[in-house]
Design an enzyme around this catalytic site. Structure first.
Site, PDB file in Angstrom:
ATOM      1  N   HIS A  52     -24.311 -78.085  -3.824  1.00 48.88           N
ATOM      2  CA  HIS A  52     -25.616 -78.705  -4.043  1.00 48.88           C
ATOM      3  C   HIS A  52     -26.471 -78.501  -2.792  1.00 48.88           C
ATOM      4  O   HIS A  52     -25.973 -78.075  -1.742  1.00 48.88           O
ATOM      5  CB  HIS A  52     -25.470 -80.204  -4.340  1.00 48.88           C
ATOM      6  CG  HIS A  52     -24.718 -80.949  -3.300  1.00 48.88           C
ATOM      7  ND1 HIS A  52     -23.415 -81.341  -3.450  1.00 48.88           N
ATOM      8  CD2 HIS A  52     -25.084 -81.330  -2.062  1.00 48.88           C
ATOM      9  CE1 HIS A  52     -23.022 -81.949  -2.357  1.00 48.88           C
ATOM     10  NE2 HIS A  52     -24.014 -81.945  -1.492  1.00 48.88           N
TER      11      HIS A  52
HETATM   12  C1  T46 Z   1     -23.143 -83.362   1.225  1.00 48.59           C
HETATM   13  C2  T46 Z   1     -21.739 -82.995   1.509  1.00 48.59           C
HETATM   14  C3  T46 Z   1     -21.540 -82.425   2.877  1.00 48.59           C
HETATM   15  C4  T46 Z   1     -22.150 -92.174  -2.772  1.00 48.59           C
HETATM   16  O1  T46 Z   1     -22.123 -93.085  -3.641  1.00 48.59           O
HETATM   17  N1  T46 Z   1     -22.659 -92.423  -1.544  1.00 48.59           N
HETATM   18  C5  T46 Z   1     -22.695 -91.486  -0.566  1.00 48.59           C
HETATM   19  O2  T46 Z   1     -23.171 -91.761   0.557  1.00 48.59           O
HETATM   20  C6  T46 Z   1     -22.203 -90.167  -0.857  1.00 48.59           C
HETATM   21  C7  T46 Z   1     -22.231 -89.079   0.197  1.00 48.59           C
HETATM   22  C8  T46 Z   1     -21.697 -89.931  -2.105  1.00 48.59           C
HETATM   23  N2  T46 Z   1     -21.676 -90.919  -3.042  1.00 48.59           N
HETATM   24  C9  T46 Z   1     -21.093 -90.646  -4.359  1.00 48.59           C
HETATM   25  C10 T46 Z   1     -21.824 -89.608  -5.192  1.00 48.59           C
HETATM   26  C11 T46 Z   1     -20.735 -89.010  -6.045  1.00 48.59           C
HETATM   27  O3  T46 Z   1     -20.549 -89.817  -7.191  1.00 48.59           O
HETATM   28  O4  T46 Z   1     -19.789 -90.109  -4.161  1.00 48.59           O
HETATM   29  C12 T46 Z   1     -19.486 -89.151  -5.163  1.00 48.59           C
HETATM   30  C13 T46 Z   1     -19.042 -87.837  -4.545  1.00 48.59           C
HETATM   31  O5  T46 Z   1     -20.183 -87.199  -3.941  1.00 48.59           O
HETATM   32  P1  T46 Z   1     -20.355 -85.609  -3.943  1.00 48.59           P
HETATM   33  O6  T46 Z   1     -19.757 -85.038  -5.156  1.00 48.59           O
HETATM   34  O7  T46 Z   1     -21.812 -85.324  -3.688  1.00 48.59           O
HETATM   35  O8  T46 Z   1     -19.478 -85.209  -2.661  1.00 48.59           O
HETATM   36  P2  T46 Z   1     -19.476 -83.810  -1.896  1.00 48.59           P
HETATM   37  O9  T46 Z   1     -18.326 -83.825  -0.979  1.00 48.59           O
HETATM   38  O10 T46 Z   1     -19.592 -82.691  -2.844  1.00 48.59           O
HETATM   39  O11 T46 Z   1     -20.834 -83.838  -1.028  1.00 48.59           O
HETATM   40  C14 T46 Z   1     -20.955 -84.759   0.053  1.00 48.59           C
HETATM   41  C15 T46 Z   1     -22.343 -85.405   0.033  1.00 48.59           C
HETATM   42  O12 T46 Z   1     -22.541 -86.065  -1.234  1.00 48.59           O
HETATM   43  C16 T46 Z   1     -23.428 -84.396   0.200  1.00 48.59           C
HETATM   44  O13 T46 Z   1     -24.652 -85.046   0.480  1.00 48.59           O
HETATM   45  O14 T46 Z   1     -24.047 -82.691   1.680  1.00 48.59           O
HETATM   46  O15 T46 Z   1     -20.805 -84.061   1.287  1.00 48.59           O
END
Ligand code: T46
Length: 136
Positions: A52
């Site tokens: 993303h």
């Molecule tokens: C990024 C990379 C480096 C929350 O509720 N609060 C938060 O602060 C974050 C970061 C995530 N979430 C929730 C959103 C999703 O339901 O946690 C779940 C997993 O998030 P995501 O699939 O976006 O995780 P990554 O590891 O793909 O990405 C994360 C960050 O979301 C993103 O901003 O740049 O780490």
């Protein structure tokens, strides 16, 4: 300096008891004030995260333990950074697609973010990202 992904050297206080690094708002090392901190850990071998971009959010990522590859695409070129040092951060500007892979066992990836969590700031569709990038 152009707003490009780059490595930021963090302080390292060397001590026979163990080393210590830190970040703090206002000392000029991070290009934004920290609004949120999150961390990623217990990543199974072979797993891919990210996939993303963000409209506005900027981040600094630090592998406080272990090693991880961060692949960044600004719409023009891909760059890959290997994070494996607790005193080096990777700055990711807004509008960059990112994926993280190659997590070694026990990796803890700490993220300093410029914004509070807001799902509407995410671009999770690569085609949409490409369209936005080409219109910039
Ligand atoms: C990024 C990379 C480096 C929350 O509720 N609060 C938060 O602060 C974050 C970061 C995530 N979430 C929730 C959103 C999703 O339901 O946690 C779940 C997993 O998030 P995501 O699939 O976006 O995780 P990554 O590891 O793909 O990405 C994360 C960050 O979301 C993103 O901003 O740049 O780490």
């Amino acid at each position: 300096m152009m707003d490009r992904p780059r490595i930021i050297e963090l302080p390292k206080i060397i001590d026979r008891r163990g080393n210590l690094s830190f970040v703090q708002n206002g000392d000029g090392r991070l290009p934004f004030d920290i609004a949120r901190v999150f961390w990623i850990y217990d990543v199974p071998a072979g797993e891919l995260r990210g996939g993303h971009a963000h409209h506005r959010e900027r981040q600094v990522l630090v592998a406080v333990s272990g090693s991880v590859r961060v692949n960044i695409f600004d719409g023009g070129e891909w760059e890959t950074f290997t994070l494996n040092s607790p005193y080096r951060g990777l700055y990711i500007p807004a509008s960059c697609w990112r994926t993280m892979d190659g997590f070694s066992s026990g990796t803890a990836l700490l993220a300093f973010s410029s914004l509070a969590y807001d799902e509407s700031d995410y671009i999770r569709d690569f085609d949409k990202f490409l369209k936005l990038a080409s219109s910039r």
